[in-house]
Design a protein around this motif. Structure first.
Motif, short mmCIF file in Angstrom:
data_model
loop_
_atom_site.label_atom_id
_atom_site.label_comp_id
_atom_site.label_asym_id
_atom_site.label_seq_id
_atom_site.Cartn_x
_atom_site.Cartn_y
_atom_site.Cartn_z
N ASN A 32 -13.58 17.48 41.34
CA ASN A 32 -14.74 16.90 40.68
C ASN A 32 -16.01 17.30 41.42
O ASN A 32 -15.96 18.10 42.37
N GLU A 33 -17.13 16.74 41.01
CA GLU A 33 -18.43 17.13 41.56
C GLU A 33 -18.49 16.99 43.08
O GLU A 33 -19.20 17.74 43.76
N ASN A 34 -17.74 16.02 43.64
CA ASN A 34 -17.76 15.80 45.08
C ASN A 34 -17.20 16.98 45.88
O ASN A 34 -17.40 17.05 47.10
N HIS A 35 -16.50 17.88 45.20
CA HIS A 35 -15.86 18.99 45.90
C HIS A 35 -16.62 20.30 45.76
O HIS A 35 -16.16 21.32 46.25
N ARG A 36 -17.77 20.26 45.12
CA ARG A 36 -18.54 21.50 44.90
C ARG A 36 -18.77 22.23 46.22
O ARG A 36 -19.20 21.65 47.22
N GLY A 37 -18.46 23.52 46.23
CA GLY A 37 -18.69 24.36 47.40
C GLY A 37 -17.57 24.39 48.41
O GLY A 37 -17.64 25.18 49.37
#
Length: 270
Positions: free
Chosen positions: A89-94
């Motif tokens: 999800n967004e928390n894992h971007r990058g």
């Protein structure tokens, strides 16, 4: 078969034409057009193979930008030939984009329904398996070496998408991308026996030629998806052997272990 190679302004992209272009961004890279030197020449996208880090990051940036994303967007795991599936999800971007130590730990498949969050896995003969849920706009990307394939990682990835996103078999498109073919994938008794145990009803997955045994990883991944109800017409097999085409893709077997990695990238674009 609907797999083809297209060149944009900068790089070659492998594509499945069955994947809807209105909301899906995807590509399989080649080894051409990058900055790495031999034996990683030239578009090596793996940070873990001993290549110069600056060259790999430049390669990643070039490839990801050719798809309309930035390097900081991608999420990639530390692949271990297992069957763990991670919901992104967004928390894992990058995660893992610039630092291998920051990759999603010990994972061989990623799934997400988060837009503009491209998933990336790396390969050099193992099977990239791409999943697109056309109804719920979710995607999955799995790494199928012989261990993952015999542990049914393709089937498990679809089931994880069903559990987390409501993905239904009739709405799921699958692309089995370039990887080592049964023409080149000679195996020993350990893999032969494991395959017979995992697929007792499919002896055709082991091909005997000249007294040697070869494993059909493409068909093994397709069979396990058919077993859980995916329609055959929803599954595309690229049928391109990375070992036969080692001048175009990286092949661990052809290079005797010292080589770079291509990547499969898959994301939802809104």
């Amino acid at each position: 078969m609907s797999y083809l190679i297209k060149r944009n302004e900068t790089l070659w992209h492998g594509k499945f034409t069955t994947f809807p272009e209105d909301f899906i961004i995807h590509a399989i890279s080649t080894r051409l057009g990058g900055y790495s030197e031999s034996p990683f020449d030239s578009l090596n996208l793996g940070l873990h193979v001993g290549d110069n880090t600056e060259n790999v990051l430049a390669n990643r940036q070039k490839f990801i930008k050719s798809l309309g994303f930035e390097l900081e967007d991608i999420v990639t795991p530390n692949q271990i030939h297992g069957d763990k599936i991670f919901v992104v999800n967004e928390n894992h971007r990058g995660r893992g984009s610039k630092d291998y130590a920051d990759s999603i730990a010990e994972t061989d498949a990623l799934i997400t329904n988060t837009p503009n969050l491209p998933l990336m896995l790396c390969f050099a003969d193992c099977v990239p398996i791409m999943f697109v849920d056309t109804e719920n706009h979710a995607v999955g990307l799995a790494h199928g070496g012989w261990k993952g394939t015999l542990n049914k990682i393709a089937a498990k990835t679809f089931l994880a998408m069903n559990k987390n996103f409501g993905t239904r078999a009739e709405n799921c498109l699958v692309g089995i991308a370039p990887s080592i073919g049964s023409c080149c994938y000679e195996i020993g008794d350990e893999v032969k026996n494991a395959c017979a145990k995992a697929f007792p009803n499919n002896p055709e997955l082991i091909i005997n030629r000249g007294g040697k045994n070869y494993l059909d990883l493409w068909q093994a991944n397709k069979v396990q998806l058919l077993e859980i109800g995916l329609p055959e017409e929803n599954i595309d097999v690229a049928s391109e052997c990375t070992c036969c085409n080692a001048n175009f893709y990286y092949s661990y077997r052809a290079a005797h272990g010292k080589t770079g990695r291509i990547a499969a990238v898959l994301g939802i674009r809104i």
